[in-house]
Design a protein around this motif. Structure first.
Motif, PDB file in Angstrom:
ATOM      1  N   ASP A  16       0.847  -1.200   0.000  1.00 56.81           N
ATOM      2  CA  ASP A  16       0.000   0.000   0.000  1.00 56.81           C
ATOM      3  C   ASP A  16       0.879   1.246   0.000  1.00 56.81           C
ATOM      4  O   ASP A  16       2.028   1.205   0.462  1.00 56.81           O
ATOM      5  CB  ASP A  16      -0.909   0.007   1.240  1.00 56.81           C
ATOM      6  N   HIS A  18       0.410   5.647   0.591  1.00 58.33           N
ATOM      7  CA  HIS A  18      -0.417   6.831   0.827  1.00 58.33           C
ATOM      8  C   HIS A  18       0.434   8.083   0.626  1.00 58.33           C
ATOM      9  O   HIS A  18       1.636   8.077   0.905  1.00 58.33           O
ATOM     10  CB  HIS A  18      -1.001   6.819   2.248  1.00 58.33           C
ATOM     11  N   HIS A  57      -2.487  -1.144   6.741  1.00 57.86           N
ATOM     12  CA  HIS A  57      -3.245  -1.476   5.522  1.00 57.86           C
ATOM     13  C   HIS A  57      -2.555  -2.607   4.757  1.00 57.86           C
ATOM     14  O   HIS A  57      -3.197  -3.557   4.310  1.00 57.86           O
ATOM     15  CB  HIS A  57      -3.379  -0.254   4.619  1.00 57.86           C
TER      16      HIS A  57
HETATM   17 MG    MG Z   1      -4.430   2.230   2.199  1.00 54.55          MG
END
Ligand code: MG
Length: 381
Positions: free
Chosen positions: A234, A236, A270
């Motif tokens: 993941d 961000h 995540h």
């Molecule tokens: Mg995420």
């Protein structure tokens, strides 16, 4: 109704569990309370389920949010098994034709064994699930000296359910000595009515000691791969004015930079959740926690992790170890890693030496400070 008969299934959940050292009936077994397996087994056969327990509120607590598709009632148990069964029997629906009494500590009862005993009880008035003996049995005196060796072929080990014509059972309960029986069929025998034994299964074990849980778990997870692995990835974006949370830990950021996201944007958790879901082949976190759902707005990813861990348990797995690499040009994360590992160790329920969190940069070549990424690998078994 089963073959035109109203069947009341009594489940005894009233033992003091002294040999387990904890309440085995409400204990977790592969993601569900032990007693819920028995309720499920009888829910599509019986017309009602009555649970007798010394602690009704503990039973209510583990079943109250479940719909078993059949009325489930919890009554107070008695001072012995026989009295608990009697209390439950007295709470049966007036329409009851057949009463089936099952030990709630036998979660692995199968439908086939129930139906075979039920048919025999309808025909003969009293039937009990049993198995052949594997071990030779010796009869002994008080000094453990062998008196004789009964013929094993003539012996059976009895289990539950023990199923009776309701009127027969109530007559026996009301006229026999409840203090001298160790099982429900003993009452019927005392009353002078024939009891038929039907074939049970060696899997229908009674959870008595902690080792029995290991056996039950082995039966429940039989045929599944012993181990599974999953990976997650993941990224961000870093923006101003957001907290920076990684592995449940808020990291002070002097640039006031944090990660953008619908939840708390804990990119490491995540990746970990995607790895867990990946190992179970259950899709990704976007499917389980849609980012357009308001209920996940700003939510702590550690709470979402808790839900994912419930899914892992429901599927009969536990986490072996996990390994996360956080990819960030800034800030420096080394001194926060011990706390991150502690957070994950507590959330996943595994020892700290099975939780690895590492941090690396990409030498300015990759995300280059615009974001933070994370890779996670997990093993479940
Ligand atoms: Mg995420």
């Amino acid at each position: 109704m089963y073959k035109g008969k109203f069947v009341s299934a009594v489940i005894l959940g009233g033992g003091s569990s002294t040999r387990m050292g904890r309440d085995k009936i409400t204990a977790d077994l592969c993601g569900k309370a032990v007693i819920s397996y028995s309720i499920e087994a009888f829910s599509d056969i019986a017309d009602e389920i009555i649970i007798a327990s010394a602690k009704p509120e503990k039973i209510e607590a583990v079943i109250s949010d479940r719909d078993f598709g059949v009325p489930v009632k919890v009554v107070l148990g008695g001072r012995t098994r026989a009295y608990s069964a009697k209390n439950a029997a007295c709470a049966c629906n007036q329409a009851c034709d057949i009463i089936s009494i099952h030990d709630g500590a036998r979660p692995l009862i199968d439908r086939e064994a129930i139906l075979t005993a039920l048919d025999a009880a309808i025909e003969h008035g009293a039937a009990v699930v049993s198995t052949m003996l594997k071990d030779t049995v010796k009869r002994v005196n008080d000094s453990d000296e062998v008196l004789d060796t009964p013929n094993r072929e003539e012996m059976r080990a009895v289990q539950t359910p023990q199923i009776f014509d309701y009127k027969l059972y109530m007559s026996a309960v009301n006229s026999c000595n409840l203090d001298i029986v160790t099982d429900d069929a003993g009452l019927i025998e005392q009353y002078g009515h024939k009891v038929i034994l039907t074939e049970g299964s060696p899997r229908n074990i009674k959870l008595t000691t902690p080792e029995d849980f290991l056996t039950a778990r082995a039966f429940l997870t039989e045929g599944k791969p012993l181990m599974k692995i999953g990976t997650g990835y993941d990224v961000h974006r870093l923006i101003e004015g957001r907290p920076l949370i990684l592995c449940g830990e808020e990291i002070p950021s002097k640039d006031n930079l944090g990660l953008l996201g619908h939840s708390d944007a804990d990119v490491a958790v995540h990746a970990l959740m995607d790895a867990l879901l990946g190992a179970l082949a259950l899709g990704d976190i976007g499917r389980h926690f849609p980012d357009n759902d308001d209920k996940y707005k700003g939510i702590s990813s550690m709470l979402l992790l808790k839900r994912v861990m419930e899914l892992v348990a429901e599927k009969g797995y536990r986490v072996g170890n996990l390994d996360i690499t956080i990819i960030a040009e800034k800030p420096k994360l080394a001194k926060f890693i011990p706390k991150m590992r502690e957070n994950l160790s507590a959330a996943v329920g595994i020892p700290i030496d099975c939780v690895s969190v590492k941090a690396t940069t990409e030498e300015g070549l990759g995300l280059a400070g615009q974001g933070i990424g994370a890779n996670a690998t997990v093993l479940i078994f």
